[in-house]
Design a protein around this motif. Structure first.
Motif, PDB file in Angstrom:
ATOM      1  N   LYS A 118       0.845  -1.206   0.000  1.00  0.00           N
ATOM      2  CA  LYS A 118       0.000   0.000   0.000  1.00  0.00           C
ATOM      3  C   LYS A 118       0.876   1.252   0.000  1.00  0.00           C
ATOM      4  O   LYS A 118       0.737   2.143   0.831  1.00  0.00           O
ATOM      5  CB  LYS A 118      -0.952   0.003   1.197  1.00  0.00           C
ATOM      6  CG  LYS A 118      -1.966  -1.105   1.179  1.00  0.00           C
ATOM      7  CD  LYS A 118      -3.072  -0.860   0.174  1.00  0.00           C
ATOM      8  CE  LYS A 118      -4.028   0.213   0.622  1.00  0.00           C
ATOM      9  NZ  LYS A 118      -5.161   0.405  -0.308  1.00  0.00           N
ATOM     10  N   ASP A 121      -0.175   4.848   0.720  1.00  0.00           N
ATOM     11  CA  ASP A 121      -0.659   5.225   2.053  1.00  0.00           C
ATOM     12  C   ASP A 121       0.462   5.367   3.070  1.00  0.00           C
ATOM     13  O   ASP A 121       0.261   5.974   4.134  1.00  0.00           O
ATOM     14  CB  ASP A 121      -1.652   4.176   2.571  1.00  0.00           C
ATOM     15  CG  ASP A 121      -2.969   4.170   1.820  1.00  0.00           C
ATOM     16  OD1 ASP A 121      -3.262   5.161   1.123  1.00  0.00           O
ATOM     17  OD2 ASP A 121      -3.711   3.172   1.940  1.00  0.00           O
ATOM     18  N   GLN A 125       0.479   7.468   6.582  1.00  0.00           N
ATOM     19  CA  GLN A 125       0.468   6.787   7.877  1.00  0.00           C
ATOM     20  C   GLN A 125       1.461   7.446   8.833  1.00  0.00           C
ATOM     21  O   GLN A 125       1.137   7.712  10.005  1.00  0.00           O
ATOM     22  CB  GLN A 125       0.839   5.308   7.692  1.00  0.00           C
ATOM     23  CG  GLN A 125      -0.195   4.468   6.995  1.00  0.00           C
ATOM     24  CD  GLN A 125       0.297   3.052   6.709  1.00  0.00           C
ATOM     25  OE1 GLN A 125       1.469   2.728   6.940  1.00  0.00           O
ATOM     26  NE2 GLN A 125      -0.582   2.199   6.209  1.00  0.00           N
ATOM     27  N   GLU A 169      -8.259  10.418   7.185  1.00  0.00           N
ATOM     28  CA  GLU A 169      -8.386   9.255   6.312  1.00  0.00           C
ATOM     29  C   GLU A 169      -7.918   8.002   7.054  1.00  0.00           C
ATOM     30  O   GLU A 169      -6.829   7.985   7.626  1.00  0.00           O
ATOM     31  CB  GLU A 169      -7.543   9.464   5.050  1.00  0.00           C
ATOM     32  CG  GLU A 169      -7.689   8.361   4.026  1.00  0.00           C
ATOM     33  CD  GLU A 169      -6.849   8.600   2.786  1.00  0.00           C
ATOM     34  OE1 GLU A 169      -6.441   7.603   2.156  1.00  0.00           O
ATOM     35  OE2 GLU A 169      -6.584   9.777   2.444  1.00  0.00           O
ATOM     36  N   VAL A 171      -6.042   5.159   7.164  1.00  0.00           N
ATOM     37  CA  VAL A 171      -4.999   4.486   6.377  1.00  0.00           C
ATOM     38  C   VAL A 171      -4.336   3.330   7.127  1.00  0.00           C
ATOM     39  O   VAL A 171      -3.472   2.648   6.573  1.00  0.00           O
ATOM     40  CB  VAL A 171      -3.928   5.495   5.892  1.00  0.00           C
ATOM     41  CG1 VAL A 171      -4.480   6.368   4.786  1.00  0.00           C
ATOM     42  CG2 VAL A 171      -3.400   6.347   7.039  1.00  0.00           C
ATOM     43  N   ARG A 223      -4.627  10.744  -4.488  1.00  0.00           N
ATOM     44  CA  ARG A 223      -3.407  11.324  -3.935  1.00  0.00           C
ATOM     45  C   ARG A 223      -3.044  12.663  -4.588  1.00  0.00           C
ATOM     46  O   ARG A 223      -1.887  13.063  -4.599  1.00  0.00           O
ATOM     47  CB  ARG A 223      -2.262  10.320  -4.057  1.00  0.00           C
ATOM     48  CG  ARG A 223      -2.364   9.186  -3.023  1.00  0.00           C
ATOM     49  CD  ARG A 223      -2.127   9.704  -1.604  1.00  0.00           C
ATOM     50  NE  ARG A 223      -2.469   8.719  -0.578  1.00  0.00           N
ATOM     51  CZ  ARG A 223      -3.561   8.764   0.162  1.00  0.00           C
ATOM     52  NH1 ARG A 223      -4.437   9.754  -0.002  1.00  0.00           N
ATOM     53  NH2 ARG A 223      -3.788   7.844   1.079  1.00  0.00           N
TER      54      ARG A 223
END
Length: 237
Positions: A118, A121, A125, A169, A171, A223
């Motif tokens: 991922k 993300d 994070q 969000e 994530v 993004r």
């Protein structure tokens, strides 16, 4: 330098600053990062120390003022999502802002092109977690947890813009009490930032490192933080 009539450019050999080496470090994820798959990349022998790569353990470096003004600043260096530029957009920022009373935290975040699952993300994070860890340590360092701002440069500006629009969000799955804290910065400064991964306005290498060579239109839109500004987005310079 010139070699056989062809102009070439050598990377400057810049040692790691003493202030960086001596700074207190706070690991973002003491029990391991939320995403696996990390793979270290080969680094050329003449690669400057101040351009940090192969980040499997993201950290905050702490720089404290002589007298706190009650505020904190998260600095997110750039580097095209290929490295993290810790001198000009880290140590130098800390020097300037601690002189003004800020407690400064410089983030070394995971680089998405180093094997992480991922990948799109992974930097967010770390940025969300950084704000939360800073707030969790407000009492220890003597600032107001409501007065935590952030500044991002270049690709770090993309990460800052993504944080400003995607602070809530989901994530990663929450794992401790720190993850219950608000990840919204009180204010955000974006300095020569990448604020979209949409061609032709994006920075090609940053977009490729973050999303890969063939991202979907949905991922590109996801993004591209300039598309996601809302009334909840913090004030931005």
């Amino acid at each position: 330098k010139h070699v056989t009539g062809v102009q070439t450019c050598a990377l400057p050999i810049s040692p790691m600053p003493r202030a960086w080496i001596d700074a207190e470090q706070i690991p973002l994820w003491p029990n391991g990062t939320p995403a696996g798959g990390y793979t270290a990349r080969a680094v050329p022998a003449d690669w400057p120390d101040i351009m940090v790569r192969n980040i499997d353990t993201p950290m905050l470096r702490v720089f404290r003022p002589e007298k706190s003004n009650g505020r904190a600043l998260l600095s997110i260096p750039g580097g095209a999502y290929t490295f993290v530029s810790i001198l000009n957009e880290g140590v130098d920022v800390a020097r300037a802002m601690t002189a003004r009373g800020y407690t400064v935290f410089v983030l070394t975040y995971r680089l998405p092109d180093e094997g992480w699952a991922k990948r799109e993300d992974v930097p967010l994070q770390d940025a969300q977690r950084a704000i939360r860890v800073i707030r969790a340590n407000a009492g220890r360092y003597g600032f107001d947890p409501a007065k935590v701002a952030a500044v991002g440069f270049s690709a770090g500006g993309h990460l800052g813009a993504t944080l400003a629009t995607g602070f809530a969000e989901p994530v990663h799955a929450p794992r401790d009490a720190t993850d219950a804290l608000d990840a919204r910065p009180a204010a955000m400064a974006l300095i020569y930032p990448v604020i979209s991964v949409t061609a032709p306005v994006t920075h090609g290498e940053s977009a490729m490192r973050l999303l890969g060579n063939a991202p979907t239109a949905e991922l590109i839109a996801k993004r591209s933080p300039a598309q996601h500004v809302t009334a909840q987005t913090p004030p931005v310079f």
